[in-house]
Design an enzyme around this catalytic site. Sequence first.
Site, mmCIF file in Angstrom:
data_model
loop_
_atom_site.group_PDB
_atom_site.id
_atom_site.type_symbol
_atom_site.label_atom_id
_atom_site.label_comp_id
_atom_site.label_asym_id
_atom_site.label_seq_id
_atom_site.Cartn_x
_atom_site.Cartn_y
_atom_site.Cartn_z
ATOM 1 N N LYS A 55 0.844 -1.199 0.000
ATOM 2 C CA LYS A 55 0.000 0.000 0.000
ATOM 3 C C LYS A 55 0.880 1.249 0.000
ATOM 4 O O LYS A 55 1.571 1.527 0.973
ATOM 5 C CB LYS A 55 -0.892 0.046 1.244
ATOM 6 C CG LYS A 55 -1.972 1.105 1.125
ATOM 7 C CD LYS A 55 -2.507 1.590 2.447
ATOM 8 C CE LYS A 55 -1.761 2.764 3.002
ATOM 9 N NZ LYS A 55 -1.807 3.999 2.184
ATOM 10 N N GLU A 77 9.771 0.891 10.793
ATOM 11 C CA GLU A 77 10.727 2.004 10.668
ATOM 12 C C GLU A 77 9.940 3.265 10.972
ATOM 13 O O GLU A 77 9.087 3.667 10.177
ATOM 14 C CB GLU A 77 11.297 2.084 9.246
ATOM 15 C CG GLU A 77 12.071 0.868 8.791
ATOM 16 C CD GLU A 77 13.384 0.674 9.526
ATOM 17 O OE1 GLU A 77 13.769 1.547 10.331
ATOM 18 O OE2 GLU A 77 14.004 -0.376 9.308
ATOM 19 N N CYS A 83 13.199 10.584 8.019
ATOM 20 C CA CYS A 83 13.279 10.075 9.392
ATOM 21 C C CYS A 83 14.716 10.137 9.912
ATOM 22 O O CYS A 83 14.934 10.154 11.113
ATOM 23 C CB CYS A 83 12.703 8.675 9.484
ATOM 24 S SG CYS A 83 13.262 7.598 8.179
ATOM 25 N N GLU A 119 9.492 15.181 16.602
ATOM 26 C CA GLU A 119 9.904 15.109 15.202
ATOM 27 C C GLU A 119 9.104 16.139 14.405
ATOM 28 O O GLU A 119 7.881 16.068 14.334
ATOM 29 C CB GLU A 119 9.641 13.703 14.649
ATOM 30 C CG GLU A 119 10.118 13.553 13.230
ATOM 31 C CD GLU A 119 9.917 12.149 12.661
ATOM 32 O OE1 GLU A 119 8.817 11.581 12.821
ATOM 33 O OE2 GLU A 119 10.863 11.630 12.043
HETATM 34 P P1 TAP Z 1 1.437 7.857 8.870
HETATM 35 O O1 TAP Z 1 0.050 8.262 9.169
HETATM 36 O O2 TAP Z 1 2.163 7.019 9.836
HETATM 37 O O3 TAP Z 1 1.371 7.128 7.420
HETATM 38 C C1 TAP Z 1 2.329 6.228 6.916
HETATM 39 C C2 TAP Z 1 1.597 5.144 6.128
HETATM 40 O O4 TAP Z 1 0.748 4.397 7.007
HETATM 41 C C3 TAP Z 1 0.677 5.690 5.033
HETATM 42 O O5 TAP Z 1 0.695 4.802 3.922
HETATM 43 C C4 TAP Z 1 -0.670 5.685 5.722
HETATM 44 O O6 TAP Z 1 -1.775 5.660 4.851
HETATM 45 C C5 TAP Z 1 -0.584 4.387 6.513
HETATM 46 N N1 TAP Z 1 -1.540 4.275 7.614
HETATM 47 C C6 TAP Z 1 -2.157 5.276 8.302
HETATM 48 N N2 TAP Z 1 -2.990 4.755 9.224
HETATM 49 C C7 TAP Z 1 -2.893 3.404 9.128
HETATM 50 C C8 TAP Z 1 -3.507 2.313 9.812
HETATM 51 N N3 TAP Z 1 -4.384 2.482 10.790
HETATM 52 N N4 TAP Z 1 -3.173 1.071 9.452
HETATM 53 C C9 TAP Z 1 -2.278 0.835 8.482
HETATM 54 N N5 TAP Z 1 -1.684 1.828 7.780
HETATM 55 C C10 TAP Z 1 -1.966 3.097 8.114
HETATM 56 O O7 TAP Z 1 2.336 9.090 8.579
HETATM 57 P P2 TAP Z 1 1.874 10.462 7.904
HETATM 58 O O8 TAP Z 1 0.504 10.879 8.283
HETATM 59 O O9 TAP Z 1 2.136 10.282 6.478
HETATM 60 O O10 TAP Z 1 2.902 11.475 8.572
HETATM 61 C C11 TAP Z 1 2.722 11.896 9.921
HETATM 62 C C12 TAP Z 1 4.043 12.016 10.620
HETATM 63 O O11 TAP Z 1 4.671 10.736 10.617
HETATM 64 C C13 TAP Z 1 5.052 12.908 9.925
HETATM 65 O O12 TAP Z 1 4.873 14.235 10.237
HETATM 66 C C14 TAP Z 1 6.344 12.331 10.429
HETATM 67 O O13 TAP Z 1 6.631 12.838 11.695
HETATM 68 C C15 TAP Z 1 6.047 10.864 10.532
HETATM 69 N N6 TAP Z 1 6.517 10.124 9.347
HETATM 70 C C16 TAP Z 1 7.611 9.407 9.500
HETATM 71 C C17 TAP Z 1 8.097 8.704 8.419
HETATM 72 C C18 TAP Z 1 9.300 7.892 8.586
HETATM 73 S S1 TAP Z 1 10.168 7.449 7.302
HETATM 74 N N7 TAP Z 1 9.693 7.475 9.743
HETATM 75 C C19 TAP Z 1 7.465 8.740 7.180
HETATM 76 C C20 TAP Z 1 6.306 9.495 7.071
HETATM 77 C C21 TAP Z 1 5.843 10.166 8.172
HETATM 78 P P3 TAP Z 1 -2.394 6.987 4.160
HETATM 79 O O14 TAP Z 1 -2.102 6.790 2.753
HETATM 80 O O15 TAP Z 1 -3.867 6.947 4.426
HETATM 81 O O16 TAP Z 1 -1.742 8.180 4.777
#
Ligand code: TAP
Length: 451
Positions: free
Chosen positions: A153, A228, A262, A354
Site C-alpha cells: 500500500k 521504521e 526520518c 519530530e
Molecule cells: P502515517 O500516518 O504514519 O502514514 C504512513 C503510512 O501508514 C501511510 O501509507 C498511511 O496511509 C498508513 N496508515 C495510516 N494509518 C494506518 C492504519 N491504521 N493502518 C495501516 N496503515 C496506516 O504518517 P503520515 O501521516 O504520512 O505522517 C505523519 C508524521 O509521521 C510525519 O509528520 C512524520 O513525523 C512521521 N513520518 C515518518 C516517516 C518515517 S520514514 N519514519 C514517514 C512518514 C511520516 P495513508 O495513505 O492513508 O496516509
Amino acid sequence: MSTDVLNPATEAVVATVEQHTAESTRDAIGRAADAFTRWRLTDPAERAELLRAFARAVDADLEHLAQLEVAEAGHTISNARGEAANVRDVLNYFAGGIERHLGDQIPVAGGIDITFNEPLGVVGIIVPWNFPMPIAGWGFAPALAAGNTVVLKPADLTPLTAMRLGELAREAGIPADAFQVLPGRGSVVGQAFTDDERVAKIVFTGSTEVGQQIMADAAKTMKRTTLELGGKSANLVFADADLERAAATAPYGVFDNAGQDCCARSRILVQDTVFDRFMELLEPAVTGVVVGDPAAESSEMGPLISAGHRENVAGFLDGVDVAFRGQAPAGAGFWLAPTVVLPRTPHDRIVTDEVFGPVVTVQRFSTEAEAIAMANDSVYGLSGSIWTRDIGRGLRVTRGVESGALSVNSHSAVRYNTPFGGFKRSGIGRELGPHAMDSFTETKNVFISTD
Ligand code: TAP
C-alpha cells in the site's frame, strides 16, 4: 472512491487514482496467498533472474519514474533519479542473495541437523509519502527474493511511482498476484492488511503512533513486523572537527527532502568553545541552500508534501527564537524556508518532537559525556553524525549514542548493502544489508537420524 494526487510544488492535480476498499484488499490478499504456493517453489536461479529482469525494467524506465516522483512528491530531480536507481540496485542486490541464502548444518549426536530458511507467506508493506520509491523497494525486493508474495500500500498522497513499479514488475515477468500494489487509505487498506490472518508479516514505515497501533493489532494474529518509525537525530560537532566542512554539510544532513526524512539530523549539538564560530559558518551554508522548482537541475530542496503538513511544520515555529532562515519561493506550492532555531530549554517541543520539515535546532554542550547524554535524551534513536578529528572519540561516541545508523565526519545516507533501522521508538528490526532476507523467513530445524 478516488483520490486526486497533487503536485506539491504547483498544487496542480497530477492524476486521479482509484482507491481500494477493504473488500478488494481482502480479495487481493487471497490471490497473493494462492500465488505464494507457486512463487515459493520457483527455482532459485529463475527467481533471481526474474528480480534482475525487474531491475532492468526499472533501469529502462528510470527517467520516467524520477519525473513521476518530482510531480507527486516534490523531490528534486537529482534526488528522484537516485531514488529510482536505488530501487534497481536493491532488486539486483537481493537477486544476488537468493542463491546464497544459506542454512546451517549443525553437529549433533546420532544424526544430521540442518536448517532451512522458509518464506513466511504474504507480506503486507505499508509505505509513507516521504520516500515512496526506495522505501517500497527496501520491503518488496528482499520479501520477493526470500520467496514471499507481496501486497503493497503506497501512501495516499504519493501512489504513482509504486503503481508504475507494479506495472514494471509484471512486464518483467513477476507473476501479477505475487506483487500487487493497492492504492488506498491507511485506515482501510493498511488496516485490512493488519487484520487479515493470511498476512504473515507487516513492514511499516511511518509515524511512531501508527506503528504502535499496527504492532498492537498485529499481535492478535502474531504477525511478524518490521517497523521504521520517527527520528530526532543529533549531529554532534566537537571543537576538534573540521568546522568548515561540518557547517557546510549540516544543512544537507537535515534539509534534504525538505527535512521530511526520518534520518534528518535535526538537532545540531556544538561544543561550546566553537559554538559562535560554527554559527558564523552555518549561516551562509543555510542561506545558500537552493530552494525552488524541484524539476530544475539546480534545485537542492523542494516543497513540503501537502498544505496540511506545511501547517503542522509551521506550527512548530510559533514563538521560537529563530537564529536565521534560508529562502523559499512565494506563490503556489507548499513551501517553507530552511529555518535554524535556538531553543530556550532542552524540553522545548522543537527539541523533543519530530518536526519532519526544514527546521533544525542548535544547542551547546561542554564535555563528551554531556554530548552523548544530550544525543540520547530522546525517545527516538534512528541516525546521527559525529564530527571530530579524534578517531578514538569518534568510536567512543558512536558506541555511546543509542541509534541504529551513525556516521563519523559525514551524513551517510541509507545504503542498500548495510543494515538500517532504529533503537527505541524509532522502530523494530532492520532493513537492507546482508541479513535482510532473514527477516522474511522462518528458520526451520530438521534432525535426520543416522541410526
Ligand atoms: P502515517 O500516518 O504514519 O502514514 C504512513 C503510512 O501508514 C501511510 O501509507 C498511511 O496511509 C498508513 N496508515 C495510516 N494509518 C494506518 C492504519 N491504521 N493502518 C495501516 N496503515 C496506516 O504518517 P503520515 O501521516 O504520512 O505522517 C505523519 C508524521 O509521521 C510525519 O509528520 C512524520 O513525523 C512521521 N513520518 C515518518 C516517516 C518515517 S520514514 N519514519 C514517514 C512518514 C511520516 P495513508 O495513505 O492513508 O496516509
